[in-house]
Write a protein that holds these residues in place. Structure first.
Motif, PDB file in Angstrom:
ATOM      1  N   ARG A 261       0.901  -1.207   0.082  1.00  0.00           N
ATOM      2  CA  ARG A 261       0.059   0.135   0.034  1.00  0.00           C
ATOM      3  C   ARG A 261       0.902   1.464   0.013  1.00  0.00           C
ATOM      4  NH1 ARG A 261      -3.150  -3.282   3.501  1.00  0.00           N
ATOM      5  NH2 ARG A 261      -2.267  -2.221   5.423  1.00  0.00           N
ATOM      6  N   ARG A 262       1.809   1.156   0.925  1.00  0.00           N
ATOM      7  CA  ARG A 262       2.904   2.348   0.876  1.00  0.00           C
ATOM      8  C   ARG A 262       3.620   2.474  -0.474  1.00  0.00           C
ATOM      9  NH1 ARG A 262       3.065   0.461   6.067  1.00  0.00           N
ATOM     10  NH2 ARG A 262       4.547  -1.036   5.693  1.00  0.00           N
ATOM     11  N   LEU A 264       2.108   2.000  -3.572  1.00  0.00           N
ATOM     12  CA  LEU A 264       1.202   2.437  -4.591  1.00  0.00           C
ATOM     13  C   LEU A 264       1.076   3.753  -4.359  1.00  0.00           C
ATOM     14  CD1 LEU A 264      -1.052  -0.738  -4.608  1.00  0.00           C
ATOM     15  CD2 LEU A 264       0.684  -0.067  -6.181  1.00  0.00           C
ATOM     16  N   GLU A 265       1.256   4.209  -3.009  1.00  0.00           N
ATOM     17  CA  GLU A 265       0.755   5.596  -2.639  1.00  0.00           C
ATOM     18  C   GLU A 265       1.669   6.481  -3.237  1.00  0.00           C
ATOM     19  OE1 GLU A 265       0.797   5.893   1.500  1.00  0.00           O
ATOM     20  OE2 GLU A 265      -1.366   4.792   1.708  1.00  0.00           O
ATOM     21  N   LYS A 266       2.896   5.809  -3.510  1.00  0.00           N
ATOM     22  CA  LYS A 266       4.284   6.795  -4.145  1.00  0.00           C
ATOM     23  C   LYS A 266       4.364   6.406  -5.462  1.00  0.00           C
ATOM     24  CE  LYS A 266       7.115   6.126   0.108  1.00  0.00           C
ATOM     25  NZ  LYS A 266       8.288   5.503   0.635  1.00  0.00           N
ATOM     26  N   ALA A 267       3.307   5.991  -5.887  1.00  0.00           N
ATOM     27  CA  ALA A 267       3.225   5.540  -7.490  1.00  0.00           C
ATOM     28  C   ALA A 267       4.448   5.140  -8.207  1.00  0.00           C
ATOM     29  CB  ALA A 267       2.683   6.787  -8.366  1.00  0.00           C
ATOM     30  N   GLN A 268       5.115   3.956  -7.323  1.00  0.00           N
ATOM     31  CA  GLN A 268       6.317   3.361  -8.082  1.00  0.00           C
ATOM     32  C   GLN A 268       5.790   2.102  -8.750  1.00  0.00           C
ATOM     33  OE1 GLN A 268       8.458   3.365  -3.816  1.00  0.00           O
ATOM     34  NE2 GLN A 268       9.923   3.059  -5.251  1.00  0.00           N
ATOM     35  N   ASP A 269       6.661   1.961  -9.682  1.00  0.00           N
ATOM     36  CA  ASP A 269       6.242   0.716 -10.931  1.00  0.00           C
ATOM     37  C   ASP A 269       6.733  -0.359 -10.091  1.00  0.00           C
ATOM     38  OD1 ASP A 269       6.405  -0.759 -12.969  1.00  0.00           O
ATOM     39  OD2 ASP A 269       7.661   0.355 -14.174  1.00  0.00           O
ATOM     40  N   THR A 273      10.569  -1.676  -9.998  1.00  0.00           N
ATOM     41  CA  THR A 273      11.222  -1.693  -8.695  1.00  0.00           C
ATOM     42  C   THR A 273      11.780  -3.085  -8.109  1.00  0.00           C
ATOM     43  OG1 THR A 273       9.850   0.245  -8.276  1.00  0.00           O
ATOM     44  CG2 THR A 273      10.822  -0.740  -6.485  1.00  0.00           C
TER      45      THR A 273
END
Length: 330
Positions: A261-262, A264-269, A273
């Motif tokens: 969840r954390r 996805l909040e940062k919109a990392q691939d 990653t």
């Protein structure tokens, strides 16, 4: 039976009556403290030296209390069972041997059924501990050891229903059982073996290795994995986390639903990653040899729902809160 015209009592009066019963019975128990003396110690030693079992006996309300005392003794390291003295007169006396100790309960000390089997117990040479409210009674005088459970008054206002006297007898029985438990060095683990079906038994007899997921059901990925790989592993194994291990199988970190969840909040691939860049490290683990109850404690303390299981740092399994719930450890 009784007067059909019941007097009307308000709530305060009813509560006052209840409080009086509690205070009366509490006073009866408190008075027993002065009677924990040489006789009590001698009774304990007689039971500790017993090569057989403690045979508890009593009629009526004393019989009900006797059953509970026998059960308490048996579950705390002192082999014991209950015999109804009425049934003993018709064959059950054969259950008693000279290697046993008889614990006879009677408030008056003159219970007819007990006095009937008393000569037979004496003839067997079986030691007798009497628990009565009358030190001058036949039963107390014929016993090897007498434990006085007499009370100043019954809680029953009519002075008829056994109330304070049965409570005092039960407390004296508990005092015996606990003193014997301590003297025998009886442990929580011993208690658990006597109660395998109870919650304490499950907590003390269930180890992490007994309920952990192993083999193909164990979620893990290597340090070279991407977040996408970890997510697929978590989805497949359904434990809410995956361990990240090095080439030797040692746990280097974990990746959990919370970490996802954390991320996805940062919109990392998640495809690009590396898991090593976002995993939680150092991570909390548990050894397979520990009790499952320890896993509960760790999860509650750390506020996590799953743990990698290790031996010498290497991943051997995984466990989550749902596993502990199904095992009855929670």
């Amino acid at each position: 039976m009784g007067n059909p015209q019941h007097p009307t009592f308000d709530d305060r009066t009813l509560c006052a009556l209840g409080v009086n019963v509690i205070k009366t019975e509490a006073a009866a128990i408190s008075a027993l403290a002065d009677r924990i003396d040489a006789n009590f110690a001698a009774g304990c030693r007689l039971i500790l030296d017993c090569r057989g079992r403690v045979v508890v006996t009593g009629m009526g309300k004393s019989g009900h209390i006797g059953r509970k005392i026998a059960s308490t003794l048996a579950s705390t390291g002192t082999p014991a069972f209950f015999v109804n003295p009425g049934e003993a007169c018709h064959g059950d006396l054969g259950m008693i041997t000279r290697n046993d100790v008889v614990l006879a309960l009677s408030n008056s000390g003159e219970t007819a059924e007990l006095l009937t089997i008393l000569p037979l117990i004496k003839r067997l040479g079986t030691p007798l501990i009497a628990m009565t409210g009358n030190s001058l009674s036949t039963l107390s005088r014929q016993s090897n050891i007498h434990l006085n459970t007499g009370v100043r008054e019954e809680a029953c206002p009519l002075g008829l229903a056994p109330t304070s006297s049965t409570t005092a007898t039960l407390a004296m029985g508990d005092a015996l059982a606990v003193a014997l438990l301590e003297a025998r060095g009886f442990t929580r683990e011993d208690f658990a073996f006597s109660h395998p079906g109870g919650s304490l038994g499950r907590r003390l007899l269930t180890f992490v290795r007994d309920i952990m997921h192993t083999g193909d059901a164990m979620p893990f990925v290597g340090l070279e994995a991407r977040v996408r790989d970890a997510l697929l592993e978590m989805t497949a194994k359904k434990l809410g986390m995956t361990a990240i291990v090095d080439a030797s199988g040692k746990v280097q970190g974990v990746f959990t639903d919370g970490d996802l969840r954390r991320l996805l909040e940062k919109a990392q691939d998640i495809h690009a990653t590396p898991i090593a860049a976002v995993m939680t490290r150092p991570c909390v683990t548990i050894e397979s040899r520990l009790l499952a109850a320890e896993a509960v404690r760790i999860m509650e303390e750390k506020r996590i729902n799953a743990l990698p299981v290790v031996e010498d740092g290497r991943l051997v399994g995984a466990i989550n809160m749902h596993d502990l719930l199904l095992a009855g450890v929670l």
